[in-house]
Motif scaffolding. Structure first.
Motif, PDB file in Angstrom:
ATOM      1  N   GLU A   1       2.323  13.682  11.212  1.00 38.35           N
ATOM      2  CA  GLU A   1       1.379  13.531  12.316  1.00 38.35           C
ATOM      3  C   GLU A   1       0.033  12.997  11.823  1.00 38.35           C
ATOM      4  N   GLY A   2      -0.358  13.422  10.619  1.00 39.64           N
ATOM      5  CA  GLY A   2      -1.598  12.922  10.039  1.00 39.64           C
ATOM      6  C   GLY A   2      -1.538  11.433   9.752  1.00 39.64           C
ATOM      7  N   ILE A   3      -0.397  10.967   9.230  1.00 37.37           N
ATOM      8  CA  ILE A   3      -0.233   9.545   8.942  1.00 37.37           C
ATOM      9  C   ILE A   3      -0.240   8.728  10.229  1.00 37.37           C
TER      10      ILE A   3
ATOM     11  N   CYS B   1     -22.864   0.794   7.214  1.00 34.63           N
ATOM     12  CA  CYS B   1     -21.469   1.255   7.240  1.00 34.63           C
ATOM     13  C   CYS B   1     -20.627   0.407   6.288  1.00 34.63           C
ATOM     14  N   LYS B   2     -19.737   1.048   5.561  1.00 38.54           N
ATOM     15  CA  LYS B   2     -18.852   0.354   4.642  1.00 38.54           C
ATOM     16  C   LYS B   2     -17.424   0.847   4.816  1.00 38.54           C
ATOM     17  N   ARG B   3     -16.487  -0.043   4.541  1.00 33.67           N
ATOM     18  CA  ARG B   3     -15.085   0.344   4.564  1.00 33.67           C
ATOM     19  C   ARG B   3     -14.776   1.121   3.290  1.00 33.67           C
ATOM     20  N   ASP B   4     -14.003   2.184   3.443  1.00 34.27           N
ATOM     21  CA  ASP B   4     -13.694   3.070   2.324  1.00 34.27           C
ATOM     22  C   ASP B   4     -12.250   3.535   2.446  1.00 34.27           C
ATOM     23  N   ALA B   5     -11.465   3.317   1.405  1.00 28.87           N
ATOM     24  CA  ALA B   5     -10.031   3.625   1.438  1.00 28.87           C
ATOM     25  C   ALA B   5      -9.713   5.064   1.056  1.00 28.87           C
ATOM     26  N   ASP B   6     -10.718   5.885   0.851  1.00 32.34           N
ATOM     27  CA  ASP B   6     -10.471   7.255   0.402  1.00 32.34           C
ATOM     28  C   ASP B   6      -9.595   8.037   1.384  1.00 32.34           C
ATOM     29  N   ALA B   7      -9.738   7.751   2.674  1.00 38.26           N
ATOM     30  CA  ALA B   7      -8.953   8.466   3.687  1.00 38.26           C
ATOM     31  C   ALA B   7      -7.457   8.225   3.509  1.00 38.26           C
ATOM     32  N   VAL B   8      -7.080   7.049   3.031  1.00 42.52           N
ATOM     33  CA  VAL B   8      -5.667   6.741   2.821  1.00 42.52           C
ATOM     34  C   VAL B   8      -5.064   7.730   1.829  1.00 42.52           C
TER      35      VAL B   8
ATOM     36  N   THR C   1       7.906   5.026  -2.998  1.00 40.48           N
ATOM     37  CA  THR C   1       7.428   3.688  -3.347  1.00 40.48           C
ATOM     38  C   THR C   1       6.188   3.320  -2.534  1.00 40.48           C
ATOM     39  N   ALA C   2       6.251   3.542  -1.220  1.00 39.77           N
ATOM     40  CA  ALA C   2       5.122   3.206  -0.348  1.00 39.77           C
ATOM     41  C   ALA C   2       3.899   4.058  -0.680  1.00 39.77           C
ATOM     42  N   MET C   3       4.124   5.327  -0.983  1.00 39.86           N
ATOM     43  CA  MET C   3       3.017   6.212  -1.324  1.00 39.86           C
ATOM     44  C   MET C   3       2.310   5.739  -2.591  1.00 39.86           C
ATOM     45  N   ASN C   4       3.091   5.396  -3.621  1.00 41.60           N
ATOM     46  CA  ASN C   4       2.506   4.924  -4.875  1.00 41.60           C
ATOM     47  C   ASN C   4       1.774   3.600  -4.702  1.00 41.60           C
ATOM     48  N   MET C   5       2.354   2.706  -3.910  1.00 41.22           N
ATOM     49  CA  MET C   5       1.727   1.412  -3.682  1.00 41.22           C
ATOM     50  C   MET C   5       0.434   1.547  -2.876  1.00 41.22           C
ATOM     51  N   SER C   6       0.461   2.353  -1.839  1.00 40.65           N
ATOM     52  CA  SER C   6      -0.735   2.534  -1.016  1.00 40.65           C
ATOM     53  C   SER C   6      -1.836   3.212  -1.817  1.00 40.65           C
ATOM     54  N   ASN C   7      -1.455   4.123  -2.696  1.00 42.40           N
ATOM     55  CA  ASN C   7      -2.431   4.780  -3.563  1.00 42.40           C
ATOM     56  C   ASN C   7      -3.099   3.752  -4.481  1.00 42.40           C
TER      57      ASN C   7
ATOM     58  N   ASN D   1      -6.309  -3.615   3.564  1.00 43.92           N
ATOM     59  CA  ASN D   1      -5.246  -4.068   4.466  1.00 43.92           C
ATOM     60  C   ASN D   1      -3.869  -3.916   3.820  1.00 43.92           C
ATOM     61  N   GLU D   2      -3.804  -4.153   2.503  1.00 39.02           N
ATOM     62  CA  GLU D   2      -2.541  -3.962   1.793  1.00 39.02           C
ATOM     63  C   GLU D   2      -2.146  -2.487   1.797  1.00 39.02           C
ATOM     64  N   ALA D   3      -3.133  -1.620   1.652  1.00 40.09           N
ATOM     65  CA  ALA D   3      -2.870  -0.184   1.691  1.00 40.09           C
ATOM     66  C   ALA D   3      -2.336   0.228   3.059  1.00 40.09           C
ATOM     67  N   GLU D   4      -2.882  -0.354   4.111  1.00 37.55           N
ATOM     68  CA  GLU D   4      -2.428  -0.035   5.470  1.00 37.55           C
ATOM     69  C   GLU D   4      -0.966  -0.421   5.667  1.00 37.55           C
ATOM     70  N   ILE D   5      -0.575  -1.563   5.119  1.00 37.88           N
ATOM     71  CA  ILE D   5       0.826  -1.999   5.223  1.00 37.88           C
ATOM     72  C   ILE D   5       1.752  -0.970   4.569  1.00 37.88           C
ATOM     73  N   GLN D   6       1.346  -0.462   3.418  1.00 36.05           N
ATOM     74  CA  GLN D   6       2.164   0.521   2.716  1.00 36.05           C
ATOM     75  C   GLN D   6       2.193   1.864   3.452  1.00 36.05           C
ATOM     76  N   VAL D   7       1.094   2.214   4.095  1.00 33.07           N
ATOM     77  CA  VAL D   7       1.061   3.451   4.877  1.00 33.07           C
ATOM     78  C   VAL D   7       2.045   3.361   6.047  1.00 33.07           C
ATOM     79  N   LYS D   8       2.154   2.195   6.650  1.00 31.54           N
ATOM     80  CA  LYS D   8       3.113   2.001   7.737  1.00 31.54           C
ATOM     81  C   LYS D   8       4.540   2.221   7.233  1.00 31.54           C
ATOM     82  N   LEU D   9       4.830   1.738   6.034  1.00 35.02           N
ATOM     83  CA  LEU D   9       6.158   1.941   5.459  1.00 35.02           C
ATOM     84  C   LEU D   9       6.389   3.419   5.146  1.00 35.02           C
ATOM     85  N   ALA D  10       5.348   4.091   4.683  1.00 35.86           N
ATOM     86  CA  ALA D  10       5.457   5.526   4.391  1.00 35.86           C
ATOM     87  C   ALA D  10       5.708   6.320   5.668  1.00 35.86           C
ATOM     88  N   GLU D  11       5.042   5.935   6.742  1.00 39.76           N
ATOM     89  CA  GLU D  11       5.236   6.619   8.041  1.00 39.76           C
ATOM     90  C   GLU D  11       6.668   6.462   8.532  1.00 39.76           C
TER      91      GLU D  11
END
Length: 231
Positions: A96-98, A119-126, A171-177, A202-212
Motif C-alpha cells: 500500500e505504501g508503494i 524546493c528540490k527533488r529528492d529520491a530519499d522517499a523511494v 531485482t527492481a528493489m536493488n535497481m531502484s535503490n 525517473n529511472e527509480a520510478e520505473i523500477q518502483v513500478k516493477l516492484a509494485e
C-alpha cells in the motif's frame, strides 16, 4: 575408534506421476543428498520450480523419518515456520505504501525549505518506501518473509508465479535503490545538475513500478485474489 553400522533405507516416492528411488546411508544428510540427486537426474526430467519444491518437501519427510529411526536428534530448524500474520500484514502495508508513492511520486520526492524556500527533488522517499532506510519500515528485509512462504500451504499452481515475482521484486528493489542513490548526488557530480537528478529519479520510478507489480503478485499467490490489496 568407534565404528558405526551403516543403515540402509530404500524408499520409492511418487511425485506428479514420476517414481524415483531414494537410498540413504548412515545419516539423514546422506539421504537428502542421494534423494535430491535422484530427483534431479531420473529419466532426464526437466526440473521446474514447482516439481523441485514438491520433491524437496518429499525428501525432507524421508530424511526426517531416517533421523528418527536411526536415533539421531533432529536439528532445531527441521520444522520451518510459515510467515506470521504480522509479517503478512507487513507485506500488505508495504504494498500500500508503494502504491501511495507511485500515485504521489512528485510530491513525495520533492523537499522544500521552510518558510517558502527553494524546493528540490529528492529520491530519499523511494528508499524509505522500499524498506531501505529503517528497521521499522514495513518492507525492511522483506526477503526473509519470502523465504518463509515455502512452509505455507499455498496452491502449488502458484509456486512458479511466486518464485518469479520474488526474483522480479528483488531485482527492481536493488535497481531502484541504486538509481535513487545516484539521483541524490547527481547535482554534485562533475557534469551533473538538476537534469541529472531528475534523470535518475525517473529511472527509480520505473523500477518502483516493477516492484509494485511483483509485490502484488506475491500477495495474490499467498492469499486468494479477493483478499489482495486493491489499487
Amino acid at each position: 575408534m568407534r565404528s558405526f553400522c551403516a543403515a540402509f533405507v530404500l524408499g520409492t516416492i511418487a511425485h506428479r506421476g514420476t517414481a524415483f528411488t531414494i537410498k540413504t546411508h548412515a545419516s539423514s544428510a546422506s539421504a537428502t543428498g542421494s534423494a535430491l540427486s535422484a530427483a534431479t537426474n531420473t529419466e532426464g526430467e526437466a526440473m521446474d520450480r514447482r516439481s523441485l519444491f514438491g520433491k524437496v518437501a518429499a525428501v525432507a519427510a524421508v530424511s526426517t523419518g531416517v533421523s528418527v529411526a536411526a536415533g539421531f536428534p533432529l536439528p532445531a530448524f527441521a520444522a520451518g515456520t510459515p510467515p506470521t500474520e504480522a509479517e503478512i500484514q507487513r507485506l500488505k502495508t508495504g504494498y500500500e505504501g508503494i502504491v501511495y508513492l507511485l500515485k504521489n511520486f512528485e510530491q513525495e520526492t520533492t523537499k522544500c525549505r521552510e518558510n517558502g524556500g527553494e524546493c528540490k527533488r529528492d529520491a530519499d522517499a523511494v528508499r524509505k518506501y522500499l524498506g531501505l532506510r529503517s528497521t521499522t519500515d514495513p518492507l525492511f528485509q522483506i526477503e526473509k518473509v519470502f523465504l518463509k512462504v515455502k512452509y505455507m500451504d499455498i496452491d502449488p499452481d502458484n509456486l512458479d508465479a511466486f518464485f518469479e515475482a520474488t526474483e522480479d521484486y528483488n531485482t527492481a528493489m536493488n535497481m531502484s535503490n541504486s538509481m535513487a542513490f545516484i539521483s541524490q548526488f547527481g547535482e554534485y557530480n562533475p557534469g551533473g545538475g538538476k537534469d541529472e537528478v531528475l534523470k535518475y529519479l525517473n529511472e527509480a520510478e520505473i523500477q518502483v513500478k516493477l516492484a509494485e507489480k511483483a509485490l502484488k503478485t506475491i500477495i495474490n499467490c499467498i492469499e486468494p485474489p479477493t483478499a489482495a490489496p486493491s489499487e
